[in-house]
Design a protein around this motif. Sequence first.
Motif, PDB file in Angstrom:
ATOM      1  N   LYS A  18       0.840  -1.209   0.000  1.00 19.60           N
ATOM      2  CA  LYS A  18       0.000   0.000   0.000  1.00 19.60           C
ATOM      3  C   LYS A  18       0.867   1.249   0.000  1.00 19.60           C
ATOM      4  O   LYS A  18       0.541   2.247  -0.654  1.00 19.60           O
ATOM      5  N   ALA A  19       1.968   1.210   0.740  1.00 14.66           N
ATOM      6  CA  ALA A  19       2.862   2.365   0.802  1.00 14.66           C
ATOM      7  C   ALA A  19       3.405   2.713  -0.579  1.00 14.66           C
ATOM      8  O   ALA A  19       3.489   3.889  -0.951  1.00 14.66           O
ATOM      9  N   ALA A  20       3.756   1.699  -1.352  1.00  8.76           N
ATOM     10  CA  ALA A  20       4.281   1.931  -2.695  1.00  8.76           C
ATOM     11  C   ALA A  20       3.235   2.605  -3.576  1.00  8.76           C
ATOM     12  O   ALA A  20       3.544   3.528  -4.342  1.00  8.76           O
ATOM     13  N   GLY A  21       1.980   2.162  -3.455  1.00  9.48           N
ATOM     14  CA  GLY A  21       0.901   2.768  -4.232  1.00  9.48           C
ATOM     15  C   GLY A  21       0.642   4.203  -3.828  1.00  9.48           C
ATOM     16  O   GLY A  21       0.429   5.075  -4.679  1.00  9.48           O
ATOM     17  N   MET A  22       0.656   4.459  -2.519  1.00  9.35           N
ATOM     18  CA  MET A  22       0.444   5.816  -2.024  1.00  9.35           C
ATOM     19  C   MET A  22       1.569   6.740  -2.481  1.00  9.35           C
ATOM     20  O   MET A  22       1.334   7.883  -2.889  1.00  9.35           O
ATOM     21  N   ARG A  23       2.789   6.232  -2.407  1.00 14.02           N
ATOM     22  CA  ARG A  23       3.945   7.021  -2.811  1.00 14.02           C
ATOM     23  C   ARG A  23       3.876   7.361  -4.304  1.00 14.02           C
ATOM     24  O   ARG A  23       4.135   8.499  -4.709  1.00 14.02           O
ATOM     25  N   ALA A  24       3.498   6.396  -5.094  1.00 14.43           N
ATOM     26  CA  ALA A  24       3.387   6.629  -6.538  1.00 14.43           C
ATOM     27  C   ALA A  24       2.296   7.650  -6.842  1.00 14.43           C
ATOM     28  O   ALA A  24       2.461   8.508  -7.719  1.00 14.43           O
ATOM     29  N   TYR A  25       1.178   7.577  -6.121  1.00 15.08           N
ATOM     30  CA  TYR A  25       0.075   8.508  -6.339  1.00 15.08           C
ATOM     31  C   TYR A  25       0.509   9.942  -6.055  1.00 15.08           C
ATOM     32  O   TYR A  25       0.032  10.899  -6.694  1.00 15.08           O
ATOM     33  N   MET A  26       1.411  10.094  -5.096  1.00 14.75           N
ATOM     34  CA  MET A  26       1.937  11.411  -4.760  1.00 14.75           C
ATOM     35  C   MET A  26       3.248  11.704  -5.497  1.00 14.75           C
ATOM     36  O   MET A  26       4.064  12.519  -5.059  1.00 14.75           O
ATOM     37  N   ARG A  27       3.436  11.034  -6.615  1.00 18.83           N
ATOM     38  CA  ARG A  27       4.589  11.264  -7.505  1.00 18.83           C
ATOM     39  C   ARG A  27       5.914  11.095  -6.793  1.00 18.83           C
ATOM     40  O   ARG A  27       6.894  11.817  -7.060  1.00 18.83           O
ATOM     41  N   ASP A  28       5.959  10.132  -5.865  1.00 20.03           N
ATOM     42  CA  ASP A  28       7.187   9.774  -5.156  1.00 20.03           C
ATOM     43  C   ASP A  28       7.817  10.945  -4.400  1.00 20.03           C
ATOM     44  O   ASP A  28       9.029  10.976  -4.195  1.00 20.03           O
ATOM     45  N   GLN A  29       6.990  11.860  -3.962  1.00 21.09           N
ATOM     46  CA  GLN A  29       7.517  13.018  -3.218  1.00 21.09           C
ATOM     47  C   GLN A  29       7.611  12.760  -1.717  1.00 21.09           C
ATOM     48  O   GLN A  29       8.354  13.464  -1.026  1.00 21.09           O
ATOM     49  N   PHE A  30       6.827  11.784  -1.212  1.00 15.80           N
ATOM     50  CA  PHE A  30       6.760  11.556   0.222  1.00 15.80           C
ATOM     51  C   PHE A  30       6.840  10.064   0.527  1.00 15.80           C
ATOM     52  O   PHE A  30       6.437   9.226  -0.288  1.00 15.80           O
ATOM     53  N   GLU A  31       7.335   9.773   1.712  1.00 15.65           N
ATOM     54  CA  GLU A  31       7.352   8.394   2.190  1.00 15.65           C
ATOM     55  C   GLU A  31       6.042   8.087   2.919  1.00 15.65           C
ATOM     56  O   GLU A  31       5.491   8.956   3.598  1.00 15.65           O
ATOM     57  N   PHE A  32       5.573   6.882   2.749  1.00 19.01           N
ATOM     58  CA  PHE A  32       4.353   6.425   3.419  1.00 19.01           C
ATOM     59  C   PHE A  32       4.625   5.119   4.154  1.00 19.01           C
ATOM     60  O   PHE A  32       5.496   4.334   3.751  1.00 19.01           O
TER      61      PHE A  32
END
Length: 218
Positions: A18-32
Amino acid sequence: MDVATMLTEFHAHADAEKAAGMRAYMRDQFEFLGVPTPLRRRLSQPALAAARTAASVDWDFVQACWDSPYREFQYVAVGYLTAVQRLLRPGDMDRIKVLAQTKSWWDTIDGLDRVVGDLALAFPEVNAVLLGWSSHDDIWLRRIAIDHQLGRKRKTDRALLERIILNNLGHTEFFINKAIGWALRDYSKTDPEWVRGFIGRHRSELAPLSVREGSKYL
């Protein structure tokens, strides 16, 4: 619940996929950590419940959340500020400005604009600050200024809305032009004739995106 305790709770529910998907959605700007919204809200509920009966705003808690490398904690901070909305005062705008200009992206900005909007509705003197933000070099402060009246309906300060949008006509930034469109679209549900007239008067200066969004319900 302090941030360290909450971090332990969040880590216990971390999900790398899920963290990878969230990070990708935010254009890899933030860690989740990969804690989805419903679970995040449940885990942070003790802190938010305490906030609703607090006597003062715990800015140390807010800053600790903002300093966290994990994006979920910035969301917790926005939720906390919403929970202590009744305690916020015009003097807190300086602190909110710092948050808005740190780790800035649409997700936290759109949460902060609701906090700011309620503060400005309760304390009209905040309008002068927002008018200043509407021509600031920082696009995220501009976005908050443009959209802070979303959902106000007949409580909308139409003159302020117009001045703020006029300060942003001709802007090429996507997030600014999208915000203008949202502001116009939202107010069109209350006063479609005014929005229709505004778009008509300024169509040549409005971005096509703003016109398209603003005309959606006309």
